[in-house]
Design an enzyme around this catalytic site. Structure first.
Site, PDB file in Angstrom:
ATOM      1  CB  SER A 330       6.382  16.026 -10.710  1.00 29.39           C
ATOM      2  OG  SER A 330       6.019  15.029  -9.786  1.00 29.39           O
ATOM      3  CG  ASP A 354       1.690  16.034   2.068  1.00 30.49           C
ATOM      4  OD1 ASP A 354       1.066  14.965   2.079  1.00 30.49           O
ATOM      5  OD2 ASP A 354       2.821  16.168   1.547  1.00 30.49           O
ATOM      6  CG  ASP A 369       4.040  13.708  -1.146  1.00 33.06           C
ATOM      7  OD1 ASP A 369       3.265  14.599  -1.521  1.00 33.06           O
ATOM      8  OD2 ASP A 369       5.285  13.806  -1.215  1.00 33.06           O
ATOM      9  CG  HIS A 375       5.936  18.036   1.073  1.00 32.68           C
ATOM     10  ND1 HIS A 375       5.387  16.962   0.400  1.00 32.68           N
ATOM     11  CD2 HIS A 375       7.231  18.141   0.655  1.00 32.68           C
ATOM     12  CE1 HIS A 375       6.304  16.453  -0.420  1.00 32.68           C
ATOM     13  NE2 HIS A 375       7.434  17.134  -0.276  1.00 32.68           N
ATOM     14  CB  CYS A 388       3.244  18.760  -2.427  1.00 31.36           C
ATOM     15  SG  CYS A 388       2.096  17.964  -1.297  1.00 31.36           S
TER      16      CYS A 388
END
Length: 634
Positions: A330, A354, A369, A375, A388
């Site tokens: 990430s 999400d 996720d 989220h 996210c």
């Protein structure tokens, strides 16, 4: 009875005798004439030639190896130095029975089996007329004992040598590298480069790291002296001398104390850390854990030590900062966000819902996720703060792999940074063309989904990520990372200060940079994935956590860290810069099999920031044993 009386012909005999005598004298005179003619030729006609040869037999030209330059950190702390000691050396071409000679020497001097093995290895890799050490760093007692018995050992001599020493041992080892004895392969390369004359009399050459990259500056210039020798080749007196020129001293950009703080912060974890000054590209810390003791390699490492290093599952000889390639996880999301803004695929206010997963149109496969429940509503700012995945799955498919490749290449991903150290690798930022050439397969949209969160084919080195982070902190202005700050002449003390080199300057919207960087600050505050590392800081710093998969997880399966063998657990990443408003340091931290960037990698960065900005060690941010699970996913 008739008797016949024979009379000698005296005159004839005298004539024959005189003839033989004349011939003999003539022959002798001829030989003497030839000898005299040869003597005249040698003594008169060839006088200059043979006088020169005689001088050469009496006078020997001896090279004088220069003293190797020293290496210092930016504050004058010595990192590599020289010291003098006696070595016992053997010239095998002058020894009738090598084994017997060594056995006899062992009665005077402590010669271990490892010394014999090393000598045998050196003998195989070097010319027989060169003197090679059977024992180095002799004690005063050993020097005295051999000196008394020296007449017994033709071809064996004591020599005063300069030895390299690395006082920090394992610390800074991958950065400094080490020197090793010159072998036949080195000689061939020196001859090819037409610099072999400058290495006559030299025993060592840089092998890795700074020692190799700046070999020419460190080595110096070889001197020589005319020495009168006796019939046994022993030195009688020095007739003339041209002194060598010592190698230049190097002042590095590294802060040795900062390096120490960073290495200690890793504890028993493996990994890497690279810290860069964004304003000029100076590398402030360059960590690869674990390291090795470079002092082991100077005289040729013994077999046991080599086996321990080479066969260790921790790979201590691997320069992770320079050559380790890992999925970035990430940590690429800030760059993905910039790409989305740049290509008008996202606006600051654009929001997704999400549910905890992403699906491609017409497909039933779910890309999960990290947060199962999702989220909720996520805009660009929040997508960075909470990391996210779903947001970036969708963004990646809309951008397409070629746009991602093009944008990330501008930040240096998939390319060598050009740092002044040999051996750097380029990482990988994939494209459709790359996959076709490499795997002979077409690119699929599913491949793009994985790349969007730093998985799939993407690979970066810690150095590359630190470089990209520094560029981000500097609003798109990239200074080439470098380790050398100054070159100092060893005999004049004059310094050559090296300036900063701008690699490129990206023409991106400054408001986009500001938005992304403000979200990275929120990552280290309440609600962010690195809030624990940012807690209580007296300065604001921006960061992004990352988790890189080591093993793939099949669809429908769940990754449970405690059930995975330690060496197959995820890698932990953290990229950051500080202070937020005027960045002085940018870094990337990788912890192999650390699990979660927020709980493992980010605290390491915090300790480095605290020391660099405040001059103090940070208090422990998290009490966690290596076997425990992290408390944050990313």
């Amino acid at each position: 009875m008739n008797r016949h009386i024979a009379f000698k012909d005296t005159q004839r005999e005298i004539h024959n005798f005189r003839l033989r005598l004349a011939l003999s004298i003539g022959f002798v005179l001829l030989l003497l004439s030839i000898l005299l003619a040869r003597f005249v030729y040698l003594q008169v006609v060839q006088q200059n030639h043979y006088q020169t040869l005689a001088e050469k037999n009496r006078i020997s030209i001896m090279p004088i190896a220069p003293s190797r330059g020293l290496i210092f950190d930016r504050n004058g702390v010595i990192l590599a130095q020289n010291y003098s000691a006696y070595t016992l050396e053997i010239t095998s071409s002058k020894v009738a029975d090598l084994k017997t000679t060594i056995d006899e020497l062992a009665k005077l001097i402590d010669i271990q089996p490892r010394d014999r093995k090393r000598f045998k290895r050196l003998l195989a890799n070097n010319r027989k007329f060169e003197s090679l050490p059977i024992r180095s760093r002799l004690t005063d007692g050993e020097v005295a004992r051999f000196s008394v018995q020296r007449y017994r050992f033709p071809g064996v001599e004591l020599k005063a040598r300069l030895f390299r020493e690395y006082p920090y041992h394992e610390q800074i080892s991958h950065l400094l590298g080490y020197v090793g004895r010159i072998n036949e392969r080195d000689i061939a390369q020196l001859e090819k480069d037409e610099i072999d004359a400058n290495y006559r009399g030299s025993d060592y050459i840089g092998r890795t790291g700074i020692e190799q990259s700046y070999e020419r500056e460190l080595h110096g210039k070889t001197g020589f002296q005319q020495v009168e020798v006796d019939a046994d080749g022993r030195e009688v007196r020095v007739l003339s001398r041209t002194p060598p020129v010592s190698g230049s001293n190097l002042i590095l950009t590294i802060d040795a104390k900062l390096q120490e703080v960073a290495e200690q912060a890793f504890g028993n974890y493996r990994g890497a850390l690279v810290a860069i000054d964004p304003s000029n590209g100076e590398v402030l810390a360059f960590v690869s854990k674990p390291g090795y003791d470079p002092n082991l390699f100077i005289e040729g490492i013994d077999q046991q030590s080599w086996d321990e290093l080479n066969n260790s599952p921790d790979l201590p000889l691997n320069n992770r900062a320079l050559r380790g390639q890992y999925p970035p996880g990430s940590t690429i999301k800030p760059f993905m966000a910039l790409a989305g803004l740049h290509y008008n695929m996202r606006t600051p206010g654009y929001t997704i819902s999400d549910p905890g997963y992403f699906t491609l149109p017409g497909s039933s496969r779910r890309y999960r996720d990290w947060k199962k429940a999702g989220h909720g509503n996520v805009d660009l700012f929040k997508s960075i703060v909470v990391s996210c995945d779903t947001y970036y799955y969708g963004l990646a498919t809309e951008l397409g792999i070629d746009s991602i490749h093009s944008f990330f290449s501008e930040f240096g991903f998939g390319k060598k940074t050009g740092i002044d150290m040999k051996g750097e690798v380029s990482g990988l930022m994939p494209s459709q063309e790359w996959k076709q050439k490499r795997h002979k397969k077409k690119w699929y949209v599913g491949d793009t989904v994985s790349v969007g969160v730093g998985q799939g084919y993407s690979l970066v080195t810690p150095l590359q990520l630190a470089y990209a982070t520094a560029t981000l902190a500097n609003d798109g202005v990239a200074y080439r990372p470098h380790l050398l700050k100054e070159v100092q002449s060893s005999h004049t003390s004059e310094k050559q200060i090296l300036g900063a080199n701008i690699d490129f300057s990206l023409n991106l919207n400054s408001e986009h940079f500001a938005l992304v960087k403000s979200a990275m600050v929120a990552v280290t505050q309440t609600g962010g994935t690195a809030a624990m590392a940012g807690a209580g800081a007296s300065y604001a710093f921006a960061g992004k956590t990352g988790t890189a998969q080591v093993i793939g997880i099949k669809q429908g399966e769940e990754y449970i860290e405690s059930k995975v063998q330690k060496r197959y657990r995820d890698h932990a990443w953290f990229m950051a810069f500080a202070p937020f408003d005027q960045p002085k340091i940018a870094l990337a931290v990788l912890v192999e099999n650390g699990g979660h960037g927020g709980s493992i990698a980010a605290p390491i960065a915090r300790k480095v920031f605290d020391y660099f900005l405040l001059g103090k060690m940070a208090q422990p941010l998290l009490k966690m044993d290596e076997g425990e699970e992290g408390i944050e996913n990313d």
